[in-house]
Write an enzyme that holds these catalytic residues in place. Structure first.
Site, PDB file in Angstrom:
ATOM      1  N   ARG A  62       0.849  -1.187   0.000  1.00 15.62           N
ATOM      2  CA  ARG A  62       0.000   0.000   0.000  1.00 15.62           C
ATOM      3  C   ARG A  62       0.891   1.247   0.000  1.00 15.62           C
ATOM      4  NH1 ARG A  62      -2.267  -3.725   3.563  1.00 15.62           N
ATOM      5  NH2 ARG A  62      -4.365  -4.434   2.972  1.00 15.62           N
ATOM      6  N   HIS A  66      -2.187   3.058  -5.334  1.00 20.38           N
ATOM      7  CA  HIS A  66      -2.876   1.866  -4.822  1.00 20.38           C
ATOM      8  C   HIS A  66      -3.266   0.926  -5.956  1.00 20.38           C
ATOM      9  CE1 HIS A  66      -5.621  -0.574  -2.396  1.00 20.38           C
ATOM     10  NE2 HIS A  66      -5.108   0.005  -1.329  1.00 20.38           N
ATOM     11  N   ARG A 109      -1.511  -2.479  -6.954  1.00 24.78           N
ATOM     12  CA  ARG A 109      -1.877  -3.725  -6.282  1.00 24.78           C
ATOM     13  C   ARG A 109      -2.889  -4.507  -7.133  1.00 24.78           C
ATOM     14  NH1 ARG A 109      -1.234  -4.233  -0.907  1.00 24.78           N
ATOM     15  NH2 ARG A 109      -3.389  -4.795  -0.421  1.00 24.78           N
ATOM     16  N   HIS A 129      -4.002  -9.235   2.467  1.00 20.42           N
ATOM     17  CA  HIS A 129      -5.448  -9.326   2.686  1.00 20.42           C
ATOM     18  C   HIS A 129      -5.678 -10.396   3.743  1.00 20.42           C
ATOM     19  CE1 HIS A 129      -6.469  -7.636  -1.558  1.00 20.42           C
ATOM     20  NE2 HIS A 129      -6.142  -6.693  -0.695  1.00 20.42           N
TER      21      HIS A 129
END
Length: 403
Positions: free
Chosen positions: A242, A331, A334, A357
């Site tokens: 992130r 972002h 990702r 995650h």
């Protein structure tokens, strides 16, 4: 003889002692040596003589003092001690203040320290302070109705901030749940508002497609801005962490012997240490950065304040400058990595773990903390090689799965 307004107004101190001016039905005025005037009421409860303070003159007029006297006498006639009734009332007021929505919300947010990053904590409290505390902050948490909450949320929607309204509703719901389990209320009004807000169309963060990667990498190679910014974008692509995790990176987090970056739990969204295997290309980028910033604790120090991270807008503005406004975000790398790697048939669970995650099952999350690490090392090196392949015009050929 009953008192008059003039008699009360003209009453003067009499030497060094206080004296009493009587009205009716137990009401009287105490005039002190320094000129103070205090209303008092004598009454009997359970066979005992008691005295109740009814305020001071002129803040409390003769008429108001008599009204208070009559209310107190009515309570006595019903078997209620007005002195005790007042203490109970003050206690309830104090509890109501202590259990206001604002106090409970701040207490709830403070309890999330082991789950939230400081930045996330500040965002949550700031959003509540801006949109809910002015409307409901002083209300006792157990007195707020669904209609009260909806009225506050409608004001957020009125300015077009529908997504914000939804987030605020979720946060209020969590506050009420906390108040319930801690015994401060029994009802969660947020639960009754499901479906009451304007639906928000979900828009995913802009991310590059595989077909756009060759041109993007060419533009990045020719980026004429600060070299640190170009290297930040490169490292973001290679590690797909992130943007906030990248900005806060410190040199002490990297082990070049193991080719590993361990991001401490306090900097992770899910408050769990995250291991990022480093490809040869990522290590090369870090060596270039060390030449520039090795004298500082942070890998990406701010331009004017080197002991603080670079601005959160640095990468985004660089992408704008490169011509990717609305087409790419920090972002979004990702999503780009996840999409391409999944299309190429890499283990979905390994990809998800590398994206940090967290599984919903807490037991599974603890078990998987370093799960798939050998596979993730290969994954990250392959991903770096895939990026190099894009530079040479390679294309992604998705694997077709059965079922």
């Amino acid at each position: 003889m009953a008192l008059t307004d003039a008699a009360v107004r003209n009453a003067k101190p009499n030497g060094d002692k206080a004296y009493k001016l009587s009205d009716e039905k137990g009401l009287y005025l105490i005039v002190t040596a320094n000129g103070g005037k205090w209303w008092r009421l004598d009454y009997r409860h359970d066979g005992k003589r008691k005295t109740l303070s009814l305020g001071t003159y002129p803040e409390t007029t003769l008429k108001e003092a008599r009204e208070k006297r009559d209310e107190a006498r009515k309570a006595v006639s019903q078997g209620i001690d007005p002195s005790r009734q007042r203490r109970v009332s003050k206690l309830k007021e104090r509890i109501a203040r202590e259990n206001s929505f604002e106090n409970i919300a701040k207490e709830w947010a403070g309890r999330q320290a082991n789950r939230w990053t400081p930045d996330h904590h500040d965002r949550v409290v700031t959003s509540l302070a801006a949109d809910i505390f002015p409307e409901l902050g002083e209300f006792p948490v157990n007195e707020i109705t669904a209609q009260d909450l909806l009225k506050a949320l409608r004001k957020i929607e009125a300015r077009g901030a529908h997504e914000t309204a939804g987030r605020v509703l979720q946060r209020c719901g969590a506050v009420f749940k906390y108040a319930i389990v801690t015994g401060r209320c029994t009802y969660n009004p947020a639960a009754d508002l499901r479906g009451s807000l304007t639906p928000v169309k979900v828009t995913h963060r802009a991310a590059l497609k595989a077909s756009e990667m060759p041109e993007f990498l060419d533009r990045l190679a020719n980026y004429d801005g600060h070299v640190q910014t170009r290297l930040a974008i490169q490292l973001l692509m290679l590690t797909f962490v992130r943007p906030g995790e990248l900005r806060g990176a410190a040199w002490q987090e990297f082990d070049f012997d193991l080719s590993e970056w361990r991001i401490p739990a306090e900097r992770m969204k899910m408050r769990d240490e995250h291991i990022v295997p480093l490809s040869r290309q990522a290590v090369d980028v870090l060596h270039q950065l060390h030449v520039i910033n090795g004298a500082y604790p942070l890998v990406f120090p701010g331009a004017n304040k080197p002991h603080q991270p670079m601005s959160e807008n640095t990468v985004l503005f660089a992408l704008y400058r490169m011509g990717y406004h609305g087409r790419a975000t920090g972002h979004g790398f990702r999503a780009t990595a996840s999409t391409i790697l999944n299309e190429l048939g890499y283990n979905h669970d390994a990809i998800e773990r590398q994206l940090a995650h967290a599984p919903r099952d807490k037991i599974r999350a603890a078990y998987n903390r370093a799960q798939y690490l050998p596979e993730r090392r290969k994954l990250m090196q392959d991903w770096a090689d895939i990026i190099d392949g894009f530079k040479n015009g390679a294309k992604v050929i998705p694997i077709r799965r059965n079922g």
